[in-house]
Design an enzyme around this catalytic site. Structure first.
Site, PDB file in Angstrom:
ATOM      1  N   ARG A  94       0.825  -1.214   0.000  1.00 44.72           N
ATOM      2  CA  ARG A  94       0.000   0.000   0.000  1.00 44.72           C
ATOM      3  C   ARG A  94       0.858   1.263   0.000  1.00 44.72           C
ATOM      4  NH1 ARG A  94      -3.911  -0.369   4.840  1.00 44.72           N
ATOM      5  NH2 ARG A  94      -4.173   1.807   4.318  1.00 44.72           N
ATOM      6  N   ARG A 101       8.382   5.517  -5.244  1.00 44.57           N
ATOM      7  CA  ARG A 101       8.096   6.360  -6.409  1.00 44.57           C
ATOM      8  C   ARG A 101       9.337   6.453  -7.304  1.00 44.57           C
ATOM      9  NH1 ARG A 101       4.806  10.088  -3.718  1.00 44.57           N
ATOM     10  NH2 ARG A 101       2.936   8.890  -3.338  1.00 44.57           N
ATOM     11  N   ARG A 154      -5.243  -4.457  15.911  1.00 43.21           N
ATOM     12  CA  ARG A 154      -4.373  -3.450  16.523  1.00 43.21           C
ATOM     13  C   ARG A 154      -5.205  -2.227  16.850  1.00 43.21           C
ATOM     14  NH1 ARG A 154      -0.048  -4.470  19.053  1.00 43.21           N
ATOM     15  NH2 ARG A 154       1.243  -2.743  18.297  1.00 43.21           N
ATOM     16  N   ARG A 181       3.264   8.451  14.930  1.00 44.94           N
ATOM     17  CA  ARG A 181       2.989   9.683  14.164  1.00 44.94           C
ATOM     18  C   ARG A 181       2.600  10.794  15.116  1.00 44.94           C
ATOM     19  NH1 ARG A 181      -1.585   8.488   9.630  1.00 44.94           N
ATOM     20  NH2 ARG A 181      -2.951   8.172  11.404  1.00 44.94           N
ATOM     21  N   GLU A 220       0.380   9.321  18.370  1.00 41.86           N
ATOM     22  CA  GLU A 220      -0.267   8.010  18.244  1.00 41.86           C
ATOM     23  C   GLU A 220       0.637   6.899  18.771  1.00 41.86           C
ATOM     24  OE1 GLU A 220      -2.024   7.296  14.399  1.00 41.86           O
ATOM     25  OE2 GLU A 220      -2.445   9.429  14.132  1.00 41.86           O
ATOM     26  N   TYR A 272      -9.631  -3.874   6.576  1.00 40.45           N
ATOM     27  CA  TYR A 272      -9.317  -2.458   6.660  1.00 40.45           C
ATOM     28  C   TYR A 272      -9.907  -1.776   5.439  1.00 40.45           C
ATOM     29  CZ  TYR A 272      -7.557   2.102   6.977  1.00 40.45           C
ATOM     30  OH  TYR A 272      -7.533   3.476   7.059  1.00 40.45           O
ATOM     31  N   ASP A 321     -10.854   2.167   3.769  1.00 38.78           N
ATOM     32  CA  ASP A 321     -10.904   3.617   3.860  1.00 38.78           C
ATOM     33  C   ASP A 321     -12.360   4.052   3.748  1.00 38.78           C
ATOM     34  OD1 ASP A 321      -8.305   4.459   4.330  1.00 38.78           O
ATOM     35  OD2 ASP A 321      -7.742   4.349   2.216  1.00 38.78           O
TER      36      ASP A 321
HETATM   37  C1  LIG Z   1      -6.419   5.695  12.882  1.00 40.42           C
HETATM   38  C2  LIG Z   1      -7.268   5.618  11.650  1.00 40.42           C
HETATM   39  C3  LIG Z   1      -7.029   6.501  10.604  1.00 40.42           C
HETATM   40  C4  LIG Z   1      -7.803   6.428   9.447  1.00 40.42           C
HETATM   41  N1  LIG Z   1      -7.554   7.301   8.430  1.00 40.42           N
HETATM   42  C5  LIG Z   1      -8.306   7.275   7.320  1.00 40.42           C
HETATM   43  C6  LIG Z   1      -8.077   8.188   6.258  1.00 40.42           C
HETATM   44  O1  LIG Z   1      -7.188   9.043   6.318  1.00 40.42           O
HETATM   45  N2  LIG Z   1      -8.875   8.113   5.154  1.00 40.42           N
HETATM   46  C7  LIG Z   1      -9.864   7.193   5.033  1.00 40.42           C
HETATM   47  O2  LIG Z   1     -10.564   7.182   4.023  1.00 40.42           O
HETATM   48  N3  LIG Z   1     -10.120   6.315   6.040  1.00 40.42           N
HETATM   49  C8  LIG Z   1      -9.363   6.331   7.170  1.00 40.42           C
HETATM   50  N4  LIG Z   1      -9.617   5.445   8.198  1.00 40.42           N
HETATM   51  C9  LIG Z   1     -10.676   4.422   8.023  1.00 40.42           C
HETATM   52  C10 LIG Z   1     -12.066   4.914   8.437  1.00 40.42           C
HETATM   53  O3  LIG Z   1     -12.076   5.188   9.805  1.00 40.42           O
HETATM   54  C11 LIG Z   1     -13.050   3.800   8.083  1.00 40.42           C
HETATM   55  O4  LIG Z   1     -13.119   3.666   6.699  1.00 40.42           O
HETATM   56  C12 LIG Z   1     -14.427   4.058   8.554  1.00 40.42           C
HETATM   57  O5  LIG Z   1     -14.411   4.355   9.912  1.00 40.42           O
HETATM   58  C13 LIG Z   1     -15.265   2.821   8.323  1.00 40.42           C
HETATM   59  O6  LIG Z   1     -16.520   3.022   8.849  1.00 40.42           O
HETATM   60  P1  LIG Z   1     -17.326   1.824   9.503  1.00 40.42           P
HETATM   61  O7  LIG Z   1     -18.717   2.335   9.633  1.00 40.42           O
HETATM   62  O8  LIG Z   1     -17.122   0.567   8.753  1.00 40.42           O
HETATM   63  O9  LIG Z   1     -16.656   1.606  10.940  1.00 40.42           O
HETATM   64  P2  LIG Z   1     -16.583   2.568  12.213  1.00 40.42           P
HETATM   65  O10 LIG Z   1     -16.274   3.968  11.832  1.00 40.42           O
HETATM   66  O11 LIG Z   1     -15.672   1.909  13.162  1.00 40.42           O
HETATM   67  O12 LIG Z   1     -18.045   2.537  12.786  1.00 40.42           O
HETATM   68  C14 LIG Z   1     -18.581   1.418  13.470  1.00 40.42           C
HETATM   69  C15 LIG Z   1     -19.471   1.929  14.594  1.00 40.42           C
HETATM   70  O13 LIG Z   1     -20.160   0.833  15.186  1.00 40.42           O
HETATM   71  C16 LIG Z   1     -20.242   1.046  16.585  1.00 40.42           C
HETATM   72  N5  LIG Z   1     -20.440  -0.236  17.251  1.00 40.42           N
HETATM   73  C17 LIG Z   1     -19.574  -1.274  17.321  1.00 40.42           C
HETATM   74  N6  LIG Z   1     -20.095  -2.286  18.046  1.00 40.42           N
HETATM   75  C18 LIG Z   1     -21.330  -1.870  18.449  1.00 40.42           C
HETATM   76  C19 LIG Z   1     -22.362  -2.484  19.235  1.00 40.42           C
HETATM   77  N7  LIG Z   1     -22.209  -3.721  19.751  1.00 40.42           N
HETATM   78  N8  LIG Z   1     -23.489  -1.783  19.447  1.00 40.42           N
HETATM   79  C20 LIG Z   1     -23.637  -0.525  18.923  1.00 40.42           C
HETATM   80  N9  LIG Z   1     -22.698   0.107  18.180  1.00 40.42           N
HETATM   81  C21 LIG Z   1     -21.564  -0.567  17.946  1.00 40.42           C
HETATM   82  C22 LIG Z   1     -18.886   1.670  16.911  1.00 40.42           C
HETATM   83  O14 LIG Z   1     -18.923   2.369  18.142  1.00 40.42           O
HETATM   84  C23 LIG Z   1     -18.653   2.589  15.710  1.00 40.42           C
HETATM   85  O15 LIG Z   1     -19.124   3.898  15.942  1.00 40.42           O
HETATM   86  C24 LIG Z   1      -8.842   5.471   9.347  1.00 40.42           C
HETATM   87  C25 LIG Z   1      -9.074   4.594  10.399  1.00 40.42           C
HETATM   88  C26 LIG Z   1      -8.308   4.655  11.539  1.00 40.42           C
HETATM   89  C27 LIG Z   1      -8.575   3.691  12.651  1.00 40.42           C
END
Ligand SMILES: Cc1cc2nc3c(=O)[nH]c(=O)nc-3n(C[C@H](O)[C@H](O)[C@H](O)COP(=O)(O)OP(=O)(O)OC[C@H]3O[C@@H](n4cnc5c(N)ncnc54)[C@H](O)[C@@H]3O)c2cc1C
Length: 338
Positions: A137, A141, A214, A244, A266, A315, A317
């Site tokens: 990923r 370059r 992680r 970072r 972080e 994972y 985005d």
């Molecule tokens: C450190 C970090 C940096 C990132 N940087 C980028 C970036 O720069 N660009 C990018 O495009 N993406 C980035 N991402 C990825 C991005 O966060 C995810 O794509 C996005 O959050 C996915 O959304 P999701 O709804 O699948 O999961 P989540 O955002 O994790 O949402 C899931 C939700 O479900 C809730 N939940 C879980 N279990 C339960 C339960 N039992 N009952 C009720 N609620 C529950 C959680 O509390 C959470 O709010 C990053 C992720 C991380 C961790």
């Protein structure tokens, strides 16, 4: 028709909206006290600077459909992401490594300096123990381009932040949101279908063992200087605990303060050391974790669809979460004529 959506991240919010527009009544529950999942941002009261509570989120994609869909809920500010790594000498180099970085470090040293200690901290594994796709990923370059996402057509920040986008997505008369509400199996009886973004192993009471993740401890602090570093996010190359550091006011439209700045360090760790906050599924080179996920996935019944990062143990985005959620919603609408 009534559906339950578990989780107010991008995956859950997009599905909720698409179904609501098809006249489905959606109840969305979220165990945290806020919407937006890991993309949540808020304004720090002491400095007036907006920060992303769970680490910096940069929107970038080539997927026009996703961009057009999301643009219904936000205005944008153009932003092209650049990252540098801080060397032991205090000097900085562009990452992913471009020709200038390679010339300065020597191609044979790039892996050892830029990736080996970082990978060990991030995954608690050596590079050799991880699935090669993780390193792929971050390609080398063969030019002097400094952009982190040089190939992505759409790179921008939502003008009012990610929490505001999700609030707009969820603002629909057919959607009711319940915060501080953890999923329980008994809730399923009241709904025709459940879209669940909770960890799939937790849903099945870990009957086939735990899926490893992680996590990251985010250390947010106010520093009494006007400016802390040259770019929004900088990586460390040393073998200390932090990977970072982000200075939030360096991101566009995140607020200004003449006297103080807000930074976030972080510190990666196992999710069991961070209140079971799951951020990154662990892609092991043998694929054992994925196989265990597939065993759970085969238990899925007609009434539940697992969605998102923890439901699909992948994972993703934000643009991928949105794209996948749009597909899940349209498949469901086709299947049930909603
Ligand atoms: C450190 C970090 C940096 C990132 N940087 C980028 C970036 O720069 N660009 C990018 O495009 N993406 C980035 N991402 C990825 C991005 O966060 C995810 O794509 C996005 O959050 C996915 O959304 P999701 O709804 O699948 O999961 P989540 O955002 O994790 O949402 C899931 C939700 O479900 C809730 N939940 C879980 N279990 C339960 C339960 N039992 N009952 C009720 N609620 C529950 C959680 O509390 C959470 O709010 C990053 C992720 C991380 C961790």
């Amino acid at each position: 028709m009534r559906c339950l959506v578990v989780g107010a991240g991008f995956s859950g919010a997009v599905i909720a909206r698409e179904l609501a527009e098809a006249n489905v009544h959606v109840t969305l529950i979220e165990k945290r006290d806020h919407i937006a999942g890991n993309a949540y941002d808020e304004v720090n009261q002491e400095t007036g600077i907006r920060y992303h509570k769970y680490g910096p989120h940069i929107f970038h994609t080539n997927n026009e459909k996703v961009f057009v869909w999301l643009s219904k809920f936000t205005d944008w500010i153009n932003y092209e992401h650049k990252v540098k790594a801080i060397l032991d000498s205090g000097e900085t180099v562009v990452i992913p490594p471009n020709l200038e970085t390679i010339e300065r470090l020597g191609k044979e040293n790039v892996l050892d300096i830029l990736y080996r200690p970082y990978t060990k901290k991030m995954w608690d594994k050596s590079i050799e123990e991880l699935d090669p796709s993780i390193l792929n990923r971050v390609p080398f370059r063969d030019d002097y381009n400094e952009l982190y996402f040089p190939k992505d057509k759409y790179q921008m920040m939502p003008k009012e932040g990610y929490t505001a986008i999700i609030a707009n997505i969820l603002s629909h008369p057919n959607i009711s949101v319940e915060l501080n509400t953890k999923f329980e199996k008994t809730m399923e009886d009241k709904f025709d279908h459940v879209f669940n973004s909770m960890p799939i192993d937790e849903y099945y009471n870990y009957k086939f063992g735990k899926l490893p993740y992680r996590s990251i401890k985010f250390h947010h602090s106010v520093v009494p200087v006007p400016k802390f570093q040259e770019l929004p996010t900088m990586n460390f190359t040393h073998d200390g605990v932090y990977t970072r550091v982000t200075e939030w006011k360096n991101y566009p439209n995140h607020g200004a303060n003449r006297y103080k700045t807000l930074v976030t360090f972080e510190e990666p760790c196992d999710y069991s050391e961070n209140n079971f906050e799951r951020y990154y599924p662990v892609k092991d080179v043998s694929g054992e974790n994925r196989k265990r996920y597939e065993i759970y996935k085969n238990l899925e019944n007609d009434k539940v669809t697992f969605i998102g990062r923890c439901g699909q143990y992948v994972y993703i985005d934000m643009h991928q979460a949105i794209s996948s959620a749009l597909k899940v919603a349209s498949d469901f609408r086709r299947r049930f004529g909603a």
